[in-house]
Design a protein around this motif. Structure first.
Motif, PDB file in Angstrom:
ATOM      1  N   VAL A 231       0.250  -4.195   1.094  1.00 43.60           N
ATOM      2  CA  VAL A 231      -0.385  -4.725  -0.121  1.00 43.60           C
ATOM      3  C   VAL A 231      -0.653  -3.603  -1.121  1.00 43.60           C
ATOM      4  O   VAL A 231      -0.409  -3.756  -2.330  1.00 43.60           O
ATOM      5  CB  VAL A 231      -1.687  -5.471   0.245  1.00 43.60           C
ATOM      6  CG1 VAL A 231      -2.484  -5.810  -1.013  1.00 43.60           C
ATOM      7  CG2 VAL A 231      -1.369  -6.739   1.014  1.00 43.60           C
ATOM      8  N   LEU A 232      -1.120  -2.458  -0.631  1.00 38.47           N
ATOM      9  CA  LEU A 232      -1.371  -1.331  -1.525  1.00 38.47           C
ATOM     10  C   LEU A 232      -0.075  -0.843  -2.162  1.00 38.47           C
ATOM     11  O   LEU A 232      -0.038  -0.535  -3.369  1.00 38.47           O
ATOM     12  CB  LEU A 232      -2.043  -0.195  -0.749  1.00 38.47           C
ATOM     13  CG  LEU A 232      -3.460  -0.471  -0.228  1.00 38.47           C
ATOM     14  CD1 LEU A 232      -3.954   0.687   0.615  1.00 38.47           C
ATOM     15  CD2 LEU A 232      -4.413  -0.732  -1.388  1.00 38.47           C
ATOM     16  N   LEU A 235       0.947  -3.384  -4.810  1.00 35.59           N
ATOM     17  CA  LEU A 235       0.166  -3.244  -6.037  1.00 35.59           C
ATOM     18  C   LEU A 235       0.645  -2.047  -6.856  1.00 35.59           C
ATOM     19  O   LEU A 235       0.776  -2.133  -8.082  1.00 35.59           O
ATOM     20  CB  LEU A 235      -1.315  -3.089  -5.688  1.00 35.59           C
ATOM     21  CG  LEU A 235      -2.010  -4.328  -5.101  1.00 35.59           C
ATOM     22  CD1 LEU A 235      -3.431  -3.992  -4.659  1.00 35.59           C
ATOM     23  CD2 LEU A 235      -2.028  -5.466  -6.114  1.00 35.59           C
ATOM     24  N   GLY A 238       3.837  -2.998  -8.506  1.00 33.80           N
ATOM     25  CA  GLY A 238       3.627  -3.828  -9.691  1.00 33.80           C
ATOM     26  C   GLY A 238       3.285  -2.998 -10.908  1.00 33.80           C
ATOM     27  O   GLY A 238       3.776  -3.262 -12.016  1.00 33.80           O
ATOM     28  N   VAL A 239       2.457  -1.967 -10.715  1.00 35.23           N
ATOM     29  CA  VAL A 239       2.134  -1.067 -11.827  1.00 35.23           C
ATOM     30  C   VAL A 239       3.383  -0.320 -12.280  1.00 35.23           C
ATOM     31  O   VAL A 239       3.627  -0.155 -13.485  1.00 35.23           O
ATOM     32  CB  VAL A 239       1.029  -0.078 -11.400  1.00 35.23           C
ATOM     33  CG1 VAL A 239       0.784   0.960 -12.486  1.00 35.23           C
ATOM     34  CG2 VAL A 239      -0.252  -0.824 -11.086  1.00 35.23           C
TER      35      VAL A 239
END
Length: 454
Positions: A231-232, A235, A238-239
């Motif tokens: 998940v990290l 994320l 995504g950035v």
């Protein structure tokens, strides 16, 4: 087993739990064990039985959390050493092993990224061929993660052959059946094959100790930490994609094709391997975060489930058991089970029951009640309208979850009442893992032809 052998087993279990703490290095564990053994010997000398002496000595030593905090304050630099790529070790042998693991991870992650692009050589496309990519999605990443873990564990050749055979079986099941893109079997195959192959990854993780309850619990912990790392990474990805679009659009270049057809699919499957490597390399650096998350979300999910049961009782409305609702309720029950499993894996097995254990009992009982309601609705719809692949799969999953949750609730109740040791609950959960794997394989292999590939 003699009293001395039983005592040594207790020492081994205690040391195994101590070594999970990121604040404590092996030298600290040795120091604590020497102190504990000295206290046990003194108590035995004054007339206590070895098992009684062990329990008294552990209580005298104090909470492991307090000890860990003391060591962390004294050696606060250890956390930062663990966060760097070298793994925080100063020995040349350890550094060499870390570099080898890093290169093995890079090769496996690259293999996963390449494998998801290979079908395009045969005219496939992620946008057009959902019926192919859906069932096969786990086959692009999990074999490479299993290969990395097998490279680290060095299992026996027979086990390696079993791993290869199971992945081949999964590939055959995902591709041999003539499933249309609108077929219900596409979705349930994709979901259940992912579960089945993750259990194969677990077999690679535990390697030759596949019968060990302790190693199965380690795999549960690995699963939770791997999910958090993934998940990290997602994320962060995504950035990265957002900045990619922003910067390239500023100079008149549209990066959509690169981002959607290369960066996202290749990065997604490679991230699964990287997440597994991070769990192995960092040795539970995230372990102090995960229990916090379980303690945060356990009361929240308990409140939501109790609120749902109250609302259901007041409205007396029926539960929608169409495909999306079935998946939602099953995911909810799986999340509840996941919270229970990970909190068990991070818990001190020697600690007495506390308020949080009672809260977990309330969570499990609430989930059990919802499972019963969903089962009643599913069986009612099946008897009235007939069965479908979705309803049959959901029925089996809810029955399996019902058995697990019911016995877990009973064991939790007895543990809270101090009539059953914690290890009994732990062994029940680890012993139940093959049931999920067996059901997942049944759905993948039997359901498509059973329901005429509908």
């Amino acid at each position: 087993m003699t009293a001395q052998e039983d005592l040594e087993e207790q020492f081994a279990q205690w040391r195994q739990y101590v070594q999970r703490r990121r604040e404590l290095v092996p030298a600290d564990a040795d120091e604590l064990e020497d102190h504990l053994r000295g206290s046990v010997d003194e108590l035995v000398a004054v007339g206590l039985r070895p098992d009684e002496a062990f329990l008294v000595a552990v209580k005298r030593m104090g909470s492991l959390d307090e000890l860990s905090r003391e060591f962390a304050q004294e050696h606060s630099e250890r956390l930062w050493k663990q966060l760097v790529l070298t793994g925080g070790t100063d020995t040349p042998a350890a550094d060499t092993g870390s570099r080898r693991d890093l290169w093995a991870m890079v090769i496996c992650a690259a293999g996963a990224a390449v494998s998801i692009k290979l079908p395009e050589l045969f005219g496939m496309s992620l946008e057009r061929d959902g019926a192919f990519y859906g069932p096969n999605i786990s086959l692009f990443a999990f074999p490479w993660l299993a290969a990395f873990l097998a490279w680290r564990r060095q299992p026996q050749p027979r086990l390696i052959a079993i791993l290869v055979g199971l992945f081949v079986l999964g590939a055959v099941a995902a591709n041999v059946y003539p499933l249309a893109e609108t077929s219900q079997s596409v979705v349930i195959t994709a979901i259940h094959l992912t579960i089945a192959l993750w259990m194969v990854v677990g077999l690679s993780y535990v390697a030759d100790e596949w019968r060990s309850s302790r190693r199965r619990m380690d795999f549960i912990r690995f699963t939770g930490e791997c999910f958090i790392y993934f998940v990290l990474i997602a994320l962060g990805g995504g950035v990265l994609i957002a900045f990619t679009f922003g910067t390239f659009n500023a100079i008149g270049i549209n990066p959509e094709v690169f981002a959607t057809q290369w960066l996202m699919p290749c990065g997604g499957v490679a991230a699964i391997v990287v997440a597994g490597w991070l769990v192995e390399a960092k040795q539970s650096v995230v372990e102090n975060i995960a229990p916090v998350l379980t303690r945060l979300f356990t009361p929240l999910f308990t409140a939501v489930l109790l609120g749902f049961l109250i609302a259901f009782g007041l409205t007396s409305g029926a539960i929608d058991v169409e495909r999306e609702a079935l998946i939602l309720f099953d995911l909810l029950l799986v999340v509840v089970l996941g919270l229970l499993l990970y909190s068990l894996s991070a818990r001190d097995p020697l600690a007495p029951p506390r308020l949080f254990d009672k809260l977990q009992l309330a969570l499990v009982v609430s989930a059990l009640a919802i499972d019963v309601l969903v089962l009643l609705q599913i069986t009612g719809r099946i008897s009235e309208y007939g069965t479908t692949p979705n309803k049959a799969a959901a029925l089996g999953e809810n029955v399996i979850l019902l058995a697990n949750l019911a016995w877990s609730a009973w064991l939790l109740f007895r543990f809270v009442r101090r009539t059953t040791p914690f290890v009994t609950l732990e062994r029940w959960q680890t012993g139940y893992l093959p049931v999920y794997a067996a059901w997942a394989w049944i759905v993948v292999l039997v359901f498509p032809p059973l329901f005429s590939y509908f």
